[in-house]
Scaffold this active site. Structure first.
Site, PDB file in Angstrom:
ATOM      1  N   SER A   1       0.971  -1.612   0.068  1.00 11.42           N
ATOM      2  CA  SER A   1       0.269   0.148  -0.195  1.00 11.42           C
ATOM      3  C   SER A   1       1.110   1.176  -0.334  1.00 11.42           C
ATOM      4  O   SER A   1       1.694   0.951   0.412  1.00 11.42           O
ATOM      5  CB  SER A   1      -1.159   0.037   1.487  1.00 11.42           C
ATOM      6  OG  SER A   1      -0.407   0.851   2.178  1.00 11.42           O
ATOM      7  N   LYS A   2       0.310   2.758  -0.491  1.00 14.35           N
ATOM      8  CA  LYS A   2       0.966   3.453  -0.267  1.00 14.35           C
ATOM      9  C   LYS A   2       1.679   4.019   0.689  1.00 14.35           C
ATOM     10  O   LYS A   2       2.460   4.713   1.183  1.00 14.35           O
ATOM     11  CB  LYS A   2      -0.234   4.833  -1.588  1.00 14.35           C
ATOM     12  CG  LYS A   2       0.345   5.871  -2.071  1.00 14.35           C
ATOM     13  CD  LYS A   2       1.329   5.729  -2.947  1.00 14.35           C
ATOM     14  CE  LYS A   2       2.664   6.919  -3.069  1.00 14.35           C
ATOM     15  NZ  LYS A   2       3.532   6.352  -4.067  1.00 14.35           N
ATOM     16  N   ARG A   3       0.298   3.868   1.470  1.00 20.09           N
ATOM     17  CA  ARG A   3       0.600   4.199   2.810  1.00 20.09           C
ATOM     18  C   ARG A   3       1.725   3.972   3.591  1.00 20.09           C
ATOM     19  O   ARG A   3       2.360   4.505   4.640  1.00 20.09           O
ATOM     20  CB  ARG A   3      -0.486   3.996   3.420  1.00 20.09           C
ATOM     21  CG  ARG A   3      -1.305   4.663   4.796  1.00 20.09           C
ATOM     22  CD  ARG A   3      -2.797   4.399   5.773  1.00 20.09           C
ATOM     23  NE  ARG A   3      -3.183   3.055   5.321  1.00 20.09           N
ATOM     24  CZ  ARG A   3      -2.554   1.894   5.902  1.00 20.09           C
ATOM     25  NH1 ARG A   3      -1.709   2.878   6.742  1.00 20.09           N
ATOM     26  NH2 ARG A   3      -3.165   0.510   5.780  1.00 20.09           N
TER      27      ARG A   3
ATOM     28  N   GLU B   1       6.970   4.956 -10.288  1.00 20.42           N
ATOM     29  CA  GLU B   1       7.743   5.273  -9.828  1.00 20.42           C
ATOM     30  C   GLU B   1       9.218   4.370 -10.147  1.00 20.42           C
ATOM     31  O   GLU B   1      10.085   4.243  -9.561  1.00 20.42           O
ATOM     32  CB  GLU B   1       7.422   5.461  -8.236  1.00 20.42           C
ATOM     33  CG  GLU B   1       6.725   6.703  -7.879  1.00 20.42           C
ATOM     34  CD  GLU B   1       6.746   6.656  -6.658  1.00 20.42           C
ATOM     35  OE1 GLU B   1       7.878   6.907  -5.751  1.00 20.42           O
ATOM     36  OE2 GLU B   1       5.759   5.745  -6.125  1.00 20.42           O
TER      37      GLU B   1
ATOM     38  N   GLY C   1       4.110   3.006   2.333  1.00 20.76           N
ATOM     39  CA  GLY C   1       6.449   3.634   1.568  1.00 20.76           C
ATOM     40  C   GLY C   1       5.603   3.604   0.254  1.00 20.76           C
ATOM     41  O   GLY C   1       7.675   3.082  -0.259  1.00 20.76           O
TER      42      GLY C   1
END
Ligand code: GLU
Length: 479
Positions: free
Chosen positions: A245-247, A255, A249
């Site tokens: 998850s983005k949360r 990217e 990192g």
């Protein structure tokens, strides 16, 4: 497969392209290509609060980078709202849906009661028990209401492409809301209408959608539509076994692209998260994957996304790739690193090809072609500090001078001749070959490591080598 499949990926533009969505796209795309079917892209942008139109292009861009595009026009859910509202009304008219006037307070009370009784919260179908007169009175009083789908009694089973048959008791499936009080369709209704009208034969998506699938099956049945074949692929986990998850990192696909990962490597690596070719071989081209992709080989267990492994796949694909496939990508790295302009890069295409072929063995990322190869284009004489202290000494001066003179006199500037000259100079001067190899490498590249010295010298070319050796001698002699 009798009829070629039609499948899709349905990203929500609430973030950039996540590796999980990319992997699902890859599975669907390979499935379509393998069977000669169609692959479509639908943008699920009905949630105005969470979706951002500015994210659509980056998502499509990242998919295109992986080689994935829609075979037909893109479908935007936001442009289909009227259709959803119309079909919600149709379900109401056919008796499959009913009005529910429960207030937020009533719903809250139902949830509290469920919690107190330690059972999962479930709507108690009070809307279904209203008499026609009660409904009419509520409507006359303009009480807000939603539409809910009436789930029939019994049980529901579907044969999952990944996990096999999965069954749920209908009493555990809530009468889901299909239209909100403002008439707008909910997620599950929109998805079913779209998947049906887009002619989807198979729906392959993350296994976090299994409970939606049970609800969606009832929607297909209420409409009298054929239910597609569903496949739920395992989630992608981080090495610490948490969901990617983005949360936390975790990076999105774009990217990795900027980090110098090749799309072929990303494609290959993601494809093996949750699917297996059933052989020991790991590295495949996209074309090979299209040929061997067999949907019987999905894995039901969760897969771990490991950046080191991705990096190893990248290294392998850098070795596999054609120099001309790498060329524009490597040039882009040089241009974006500010090392040269596109124009000057295009004047040096041959030099780039030689550099790529010479240093690729040591590269793991496209950016490594800059750090390991920029000396091919310029030499600013910042020698590796430790290496130069050790090898660029006063004793090296006569050795380098002699070597330079002899290289200039060679008939042929090829690896065997260069190596022979180096051996001769070392022997005549009574030193080990290494005593000439190290200073020469530093002189021509500024570095202590790299490809075989003889390969390197020939790749750089006689003129460059002699010039750099001379400059180094001058610097060492205080010039
Ligand atoms: N928008 C959904 C998601 O991103 C798609 C689910 C589906 O494929 O039906 O999870």
């Amino acid at each position: 497969m009798a009829t070629p499949p039609r499948v899709r990926i349905a990203p929500s533009p609430s973030g950039y392209l996540h590796v999980g969505t990319a992997r699902t796209a890859i599975f669907n795309w390979l499935f379509a290509r393998h069977h000669g079917g169609q692959f479509l892209i639908r943008i699920e942008d009905t949630d105005a609060e969470r979706s951002d139109p500015a994210l659509v292009d980056p998502i499509l861009d990242a998919l295109r980078w992986l080689g994935i595009e829609s075979d037909e026009e893109l479908v935007f859910q936001s442009s289909r709202k009227d259709r959803y509202a119309e079909l919600a009304q149709q379900l109401l008219a056919s008796g499959h849906a009913y009005r529910c006037f429960a207030t937020p307070e009533e719903l809250e009370e139902m949830r509290n009661q469920a919690r107190a009784e330690k059972r999962p919260p479930m709507y108690d179908r009070r809307g279904l028990r209203l008499t026609d007169d009660e409904v009419a009175a509520n409507l006359a009083a303009a009480k807000p209401h939603v539409l809910r789908l009436r789930i029939p009694d019994g049980e529901t089973t579907f044969d999952d492409m990944v996990a096999g048959p999965i069954t749920r008791q209908n009493k555990d499936i809530e009468d889901l809301i299909i239209a909100r009080s403002d008439g707008s369709a909910t997620y599950n209704l929109a998805v079913v209408i779209d998947d049906h009208e887009m002619g989807m034969s198979h729906v392959i998506r993350g296994n976090d959608h299994i409970s939606n699938t049970f609800k969606q099956i009832h929607l297909y049945q209420a409409f009298g539509w054929e239910v597609p074949r569903f496949g739920h692929v395992p989630l992608i986990l981080r090495p610490d076994k948490k969901k990617v998850s983005k949360r936390l990192g975790d990076k999105d696909v774009g990217e990795y692209r900027h980090d110098g990962i090749l799309p072929e490597a990303m494609f290959n690596y993601l494809c093996l998260l949750g699917w297996s070719p059933k052989t020991d071989r790991e590295h495949y081209t996209v074309d090979e994957l299209v040929t061997i992709f067999d949907d019987a080989n999905f894995n039901a267990s969760n897969a771990v996304f490991d950046e080191d492994k991705l990096s190893a796949f990248n290294k392998a694909h850098i070795q596999l790739a054609d120099v001309d496939v790498l060329l524009p990508r490597v040039v882009r790295e040089y241009v974006s690193a500010g090392i040269m302009t596109e124009a000057s890069a295009s004047d040096q295409t041959e030099r780039f090809r030689t550099m790529i072929a010479t240093v690729r063995e040591r590269t793991r990322r496209l950016s490594d072609f800059v750090s390991l190869g920029s000396y091919f284009f310029s030499f600013d004489y910042t020698y590796d500090e430790k290496g130069s202290a050790k090898h660029l000494t006063a004793e090296a001066v006569p050795l380098l001078t002699e070597f330079g003179t002899r290289l200039a006199a060679l008939d042929r500037f090829d690896e065997p001749s260069v190596e022979q000259v180096l051996s001769e100079v070392a022997e005549e001067r009574g030193v080990k070959r290494a005593q000439l190899i190290h200073p020469t490498r530093l002189a021509v590249s500024g570095m202590t490591v790299g490809p075989s010295l003889f390969t390197l010298l020939v790749a750089l070319g006689r003129e460059t080598v002699i010039e750099r050796v001379k400059k180094t001698v001058a610097i060492l002699s205080g010039g």
